[in-house]
Design a protein around this motif. Structure first.
Motif, PDB file in Angstrom:
ATOM      1  N   ALA A   1      53.334  38.958  41.019  1.00  0.00           N
ATOM      2  CA  ALA A   1      53.057  37.641  40.447  1.00  0.00           C
ATOM      3  C   ALA A   1      51.684  37.609  39.805  1.00  0.00           C
ATOM      4  CB  ALA A   1      53.145  36.581  41.551  1.00  0.00           C
ATOM      5  N   ASP A   2      51.517  36.665  38.876  1.00  0.00           N
ATOM      6  CA  ASP A   2      50.215  36.484  38.233  1.00  0.00           C
ATOM      7  C   ASP A   2      49.124  36.228  39.259  1.00  0.00           C
ATOM      8  OD1 ASP A   2      51.458  36.801  35.808  1.00  0.00           O
ATOM      9  OD2 ASP A   2      51.458  34.668  35.297  1.00  0.00           O
ATOM     10  N   SER A   3      49.492  35.585  40.359  1.00  0.00           N
ATOM     11  CA  SER A   3      48.511  35.236  41.377  1.00  0.00           C
ATOM     12  C   SER A   3      47.874  36.480  41.999  1.00  0.00           C
ATOM     13  CB  SER A   3      49.147  34.376  42.467  1.00  0.00           C
ATOM     14  OG  SER A   3      50.242  35.056  43.077  1.00  0.00           O
ATOM     15  N   VAL A   4      48.632  37.592  42.049  1.00  0.00           N
ATOM     16  CA  VAL A   4      48.091  38.833  42.616  1.00  0.00           C
ATOM     17  C   VAL A   4      46.982  39.369  41.728  1.00  0.00           C
ATOM     18  CG1 VAL A   4      48.631  41.239  43.192  1.00  0.00           C
ATOM     19  CG2 VAL A   4      50.242  39.417  43.780  1.00  0.00           C
ATOM     20  N   ILE A   5      47.229  39.373  40.429  1.00  0.00           N
ATOM     21  CA  ILE A   5      46.216  39.857  39.485  1.00  0.00           C
ATOM     22  C   ILE A   5      45.009  38.916  39.488  1.00  0.00           C
ATOM     23  CG2 ILE A   5      45.765  40.527  37.101  1.00  0.00           C
ATOM     24  CD1 ILE A   5      47.871  42.244  38.603  1.00  0.00           C
ATOM     25  N   ALA A   6      45.275  37.621  39.567  1.00  0.00           N
ATOM     26  CA  ALA A   6      44.183  36.644  39.611  1.00  0.00           C
ATOM     27  C   ALA A   6      43.318  36.862  40.850  1.00  0.00           C
ATOM     28  CB  ALA A   6      44.746  35.226  39.594  1.00  0.00           C
ATOM     29  N   GLU A   7      43.959  37.154  41.974  1.00  0.00           N
ATOM     30  CA  GLU A   7      43.210  37.404  43.210  1.00  0.00           C
ATOM     31  C   GLU A   7      42.375  38.679  43.084  1.00  0.00           C
ATOM     32  OE1 GLU A   7      43.928  37.955  48.040  1.00  0.00           O
ATOM     33  OE2 GLU A   7      45.636  37.769  46.687  1.00  0.00           O
ATOM     34  N   GLN A   8      42.930  39.707  42.449  1.00  0.00           N
ATOM     35  CA  GLN A   8      42.174  40.940  42.249  1.00  0.00           C
ATOM     36  C   GLN A   8      40.945  40.679  41.365  1.00  0.00           C
ATOM     37  OE1 GLN A   8      45.150  43.610  40.663  1.00  0.00           O
ATOM     38  NE2 GLN A   8      45.835  44.245  42.698  1.00  0.00           N
ATOM     39  N   ARG A   9      41.125  39.891  40.331  1.00  0.00           N
ATOM     40  CA  ARG A   9      39.991  39.578  39.454  1.00  0.00           C
ATOM     41  C   ARG A   9      38.939  38.755  40.197  1.00  0.00           C
ATOM     42  NH1 ARG A   9      43.779  38.957  34.511  1.00  0.00           N
ATOM     43  NH2 ARG A   9      43.307  40.860  33.353  1.00  0.00           N
ATOM     44  N   ALA A  10      39.401  37.839  41.040  1.00  0.00           N
ATOM     45  CA  ALA A  10      38.466  37.024  41.827  1.00  0.00           C
ATOM     46  C   ALA A  10      37.680  37.905  42.803  1.00  0.00           C
ATOM     47  CB  ALA A  10      39.221  35.934  42.583  1.00  0.00           C
TER      48      ALA A  10
END
Length: 287
Positions: free
Chosen positions: A31-40
């Protein structure tokens, strides 16, 4: 009504089964949320710790506010080629590689950017077995790769891994990567990968003799090493990047032959690091 509902559910089940079959053997996309969490996490893990600008990036976007500056490395013709390797899909975005492949498995595979141009049906004609196979899959006609010609100011020779670019005699050699994106085609008249990776000594420097000179004016910027291990951690190495914006076509068979035997012990495509989008981790680009 009940019969109609039953038929609809049946059709839905068939559609779902077909979708699962079509995707069998492929990595599921996170999910997009996984990539967003990695960026965070990348932002959190690098904040206030003095990391320099990172890679990969969108080479068409010039903005960046990272304040860590270092001098550009010399021209690659005045440095020693130390390593050649490639990633499946382009790590960088821009030029002729702007089509997003999706989030992939969240660990650097089946993600990145694809050649955004068109290929003929002959160029993408299927082959029986993938080339350069690995546990993450292999390569097929139509796939995109990003090749890194890595150079060092140290007195080194071409060899396996980025360790070949470092030397006990120089603790902080300057590093430069000449980057080129290729698309693999089923065409014997396309570029030969052996020519593109041919090695030699010119003017006393180890060199890659086949780096393309007709794929656009390279975008030069200050960045770092790449790879999925840095999705949530900053890379500490300073690298001058020179990324060409145009894609070249290479005969897929010749890439397969290179994977079987080369000076770098490379036999498969590496995964890609998430595109770095945080302005605090990007250098400004001046054209």
């Amino acid at each position: 009504m009940k019969n109609k509902t039953t038929r609809l559910l049946s059709l839905a089940a068939v559609a779902i089964s077909a979708s699962l079959a079509a995707n069998a053997g492929h990595h599921s996309h996170v999910a997009d949320s996984v990539i967003a969490e990695q960026r965070a996490n990348l932002a959190k893990n690098t904040a206030g710790k003095g990391f320099g600008p990172q890679s990969p990036r969108d080479i068409d976007a010039t903005a960046g506010i990272n304040q860590i500056a270092f001098n550009n490395a010399p021209s690659h013709t005045q440095m020693n080629l130390c390593n050649i390797h490639f990633h499946k899909n382009a790590e960088h975005k821009g030029g002729e590689f702007t089509k997003y492949a999706g989030n992939g498995d969240g660990k650097g595979f089946q993600t990145g950017f694809l050649y955004s141009g068109k290929l003929t049906s002959a160029e993408t004609k299927k082959i029986a077995n993938p080339i350069c196979p690995s546990k993450h899959g292999g390569l097929y006609p139509g796939d995109t790769i990003e090749l890194h010609y890595v150079h060092s100011s140290a007195d080194v020779k071409p060899g396996p891994t980025l360790g070949a670019c470092l030397s006990p005699s120089i603790g902080n050699p300057q590093l430069r990567v000449e980057g080129q994106v290729y698309v693999l085609v089923n065409d014997k008249n396309a570029l030969d990968f052996a020519d593109l990776t041919k090695l030699g000594v010119v003017g006393g420097y180890e060199q890659a003799l086949g780096i393309p000179s007709n794929t656009g004016v390279p975008v030069v910027y200050s960045g770092s090493t790449t790879g999925p291990s840095y999705n949530e951690a900053g890379s500490p190495l300073q690298v001058t990047w020179s990324m060409r914006p145009k894609v070249a076509k290479v005969n897929i068979e010749t890439v397969g032959e290179w994977c079987k035997s080369n000076a770098f012990d490379e036999d498969h495509a590496h995964g890609v690091r998430n595109l770095v989008t945080n302005p605090a981790l990007l250098s400004p680009i001046s054209f």
